[in-house]
Write an enzyme that holds these catalytic residues in place. Structure first.
Site, PDB file in Angstrom:
ATOM      1  N   GLY A   1       0.842  -1.190   0.000  1.00  0.00           N
ATOM      2  CA  GLY A   1       0.000   0.000   0.000  1.00  0.00           C
ATOM      3  C   GLY A   1       0.874   1.236   0.000  1.00  0.00           C
ATOM      4  O   GLY A   1       2.101   1.151   0.063  1.00  0.00           O
TER       5      GLY A   1
ATOM      6  N   PHE B   1       1.265   5.980   4.806  1.00  0.00           N
ATOM      7  CA  PHE B   1       0.138   6.361   5.667  1.00  0.00           C
ATOM      8  C   PHE B   1      -1.026   5.365   5.614  1.00  0.00           C
ATOM      9  O   PHE B   1      -2.142   5.707   5.995  1.00  0.00           O
ATOM     10  CB  PHE B   1      -0.364   7.783   5.343  1.00  0.00           C
ATOM     11  CG  PHE B   1       0.741   8.777   5.163  1.00  0.00           C
ATOM     12  CD1 PHE B   1       1.547   9.138   6.235  1.00  0.00           C
ATOM     13  CD2 PHE B   1       1.008   9.338   3.924  1.00  0.00           C
ATOM     14  CE1 PHE B   1       2.579  10.051   6.071  1.00  0.00           C
ATOM     15  CE2 PHE B   1       2.040  10.246   3.745  1.00  0.00           C
ATOM     16  CZ  PHE B   1       2.832  10.607   4.830  1.00  0.00           C
TER      17      PHE B   1
ATOM     18  N   LYS C   1       0.728  -0.075   6.914  1.00  0.00           N
ATOM     19  CA  LYS C   1       1.339  -1.364   6.565  1.00  0.00           C
ATOM     20  C   LYS C   1       2.133  -1.908   7.746  1.00  0.00           C
ATOM     21  O   LYS C   1       2.022  -3.082   8.090  1.00  0.00           O
ATOM     22  CB  LYS C   1       2.264  -1.207   5.349  1.00  0.00           C
ATOM     23  CG  LYS C   1       1.568  -0.772   4.088  1.00  0.00           C
ATOM     24  CD  LYS C   1       2.529  -0.591   2.940  1.00  0.00           C
ATOM     25  CE  LYS C   1       3.630   0.415   3.208  1.00  0.00           C
ATOM     26  NZ  LYS C   1       3.143   1.786   3.513  1.00  0.00           N
ATOM     27  N   SER C   2       2.924  -1.040   8.363  1.00  0.00           N
ATOM     28  CA  SER C   2       3.703  -1.479   9.532  1.00  0.00           C
ATOM     29  C   SER C   2       2.774  -1.880  10.663  1.00  0.00           C
ATOM     30  O   SER C   2       3.028  -2.855  11.380  1.00  0.00           O
ATOM     31  CB  SER C   2       4.642  -0.364  10.005  1.00  0.00           C
ATOM     32  OG  SER C   2       5.606  -0.069   9.020  1.00  0.00           O
TER      33      SER C   2
ATOM     34  N   GLU D   1       9.334  -2.226   5.742  1.00  0.00           N
ATOM     35  CA  GLU D   1       9.926  -1.283   4.774  1.00  0.00           C
ATOM     36  C   GLU D   1      10.745  -2.039   3.724  1.00  0.00           C
ATOM     37  O   GLU D   1      11.878  -1.671   3.382  1.00  0.00           O
ATOM     38  CB  GLU D   1      10.781  -0.232   5.485  1.00  0.00           C
ATOM     39  CG  GLU D   1      10.026   0.605   6.502  1.00  0.00           C
ATOM     40  CD  GLU D   1       8.968   1.525   5.903  1.00  0.00           C
ATOM     41  OE1 GLU D   1       8.909   1.652   4.661  1.00  0.00           O
ATOM     42  OE2 GLU D   1       8.193   2.106   6.677  1.00  0.00           O
TER      43      GLU D   1
ATOM     44  N   GLN E   1      10.665  -2.282   0.602  1.00  0.00           N
ATOM     45  CA  GLN E   1      11.042  -1.650  -0.662  1.00  0.00           C
ATOM     46  C   GLN E   1      12.477  -1.154  -0.645  1.00  0.00           C
ATOM     47  O   GLN E   1      13.084  -0.969  -1.689  1.00  0.00           O
ATOM     48  CB  GLN E   1      10.088  -0.491  -0.997  1.00  0.00           C
ATOM     49  CG  GLN E   1      10.238   0.754  -0.134  1.00  0.00           C
ATOM     50  CD  GLN E   1       9.498   0.674   1.192  1.00  0.00           C
ATOM     51  OE1 GLN E   1       8.797  -0.301   1.460  1.00  0.00           O
ATOM     52  NE2 GLN E   1       9.626   1.704   2.013  1.00  0.00           N
TER      53      GLN E   1
ATOM     54  N   CYS F   1      -6.727   9.955   0.601  1.00  0.00           N
ATOM     55  CA  CYS F   1      -6.108  10.986  -0.221  1.00  0.00           C
ATOM     56  C   CYS F   1      -6.045  12.308   0.524  1.00  0.00           C
ATOM     57  O   CYS F   1      -7.049  12.783   1.070  1.00  0.00           O
ATOM     58  CB  CYS F   1      -6.900  11.146  -1.513  1.00  0.00           C
ATOM     59  SG  CYS F   1      -6.207  12.378  -2.648  1.00  0.00           S
TER      60      CYS F   1
ATOM     61  N   CYS G   1      -6.097  12.282  -7.982  1.00  0.00           N
ATOM     62  CA  CYS G   1      -5.260  13.410  -7.521  1.00  0.00           C
ATOM     63  C   CYS G   1      -3.762  13.168  -7.673  1.00  0.00           C
ATOM     64  O   CYS G   1      -2.975  14.107  -7.487  1.00  0.00           O
ATOM     65  CB  CYS G   1      -5.584  13.737  -6.062  1.00  0.00           C
ATOM     66  SG  CYS G   1      -7.291  14.252  -5.795  1.00  0.00           S
TER      67      CYS G   1
END
Length: 200
Positions: A16, A19, A22-23, A96, A98, A152, A196
């Site tokens: 995702g 914010f 995920k953690s 984290e 990624q 958003c 957006c």
């Protein structure tokens, strides 16, 4: 899902935008496994992510668990070390993800071969909307995928993108003049919906 019967490995990937908690999801699943299934849990995070401390994984809503800092460069030597360190662990988690090199895939497959439950949380897209790190490859091996959404910043719709901003203005492929990896928080990033999100 918290599942590990010791007969085969099981991979959960949590993805995702920033914010989206995920953690928090990773910590929640690890706490449930530890506290209600009496499983041994070991969590790793990249050494470059020191926003909330060096020896913990922390969510924005305050969940936290002890974690081990490791280099984001997952070398063969580090893989061997972690495989040994995790011999007695039931659940091995990476936050984290990624930021880790492609060696994370080899490490994950090695843990699965050893019948471990593996849980990985990370951004699936970078701030330009491109696949981030080896998350895409890990998704191909996942037994379970948990997709988290944020809200958003511009309109409140469900958000799946992370927008980098400088002085409130989106950073795009056209005005890009910084590195891909920039550790930051609300001062540098916003969650954006498809409507957006500014890519060009």
């Amino acid at each position: 899902m918290i599942y590990n019967d010791g007969k085969a490995g099981f991979l959960t990937v949590i993805i995702g935008p920033m914010f989206s908690e995920k953690s928090g999801e990773l910590i929640k699943q690890c706490l449930l496994s530890q506290n209600y299934q009496n499983k041994t849990v070991r969590i790793y995070k990249p050494v470059i992510d020191d926003r909330y401390g060096e020896d913990e994984v922390v969510s924005r809503i305050g969940l936290r668990m002890p974690a081990h800092n490791i280099s984001q460069e997952i070398t063969p030597e580090l893989i061997r070390t972690i495989l040994v360190d995790c011999e007695t662990a039931d659940l091995v988690a990476f936050d984290e993800a990624q930021f880790f090199s492609e060696g994370l895939l080899e490490l994950t497959l090695g843990l699965l071969d050893r019948k471990k439950q593996v849980m990985i949380a990370g951004l699936n897209l970078d701030y330009l909307g491109r696949p981030f790190g080896c998350i895409g490859q890990l998704l191909l091996h996942a037994d379970e995928v948990i997709v988290k959404k944020a809200y958003c910043k511009c309109c409140g719709r469900p958000a799946m993108y992370t927008q980098r901003v400088i002085d409130g203005q989106p950073v795009t492929a056209r005005n890009l003049d910084s590195e891909l990896v920039l550790i930051g928080d609300q001062e540098s990033y916003e969650a954006r919906c498809r409507l957006c999100f500014v890519k060009d």
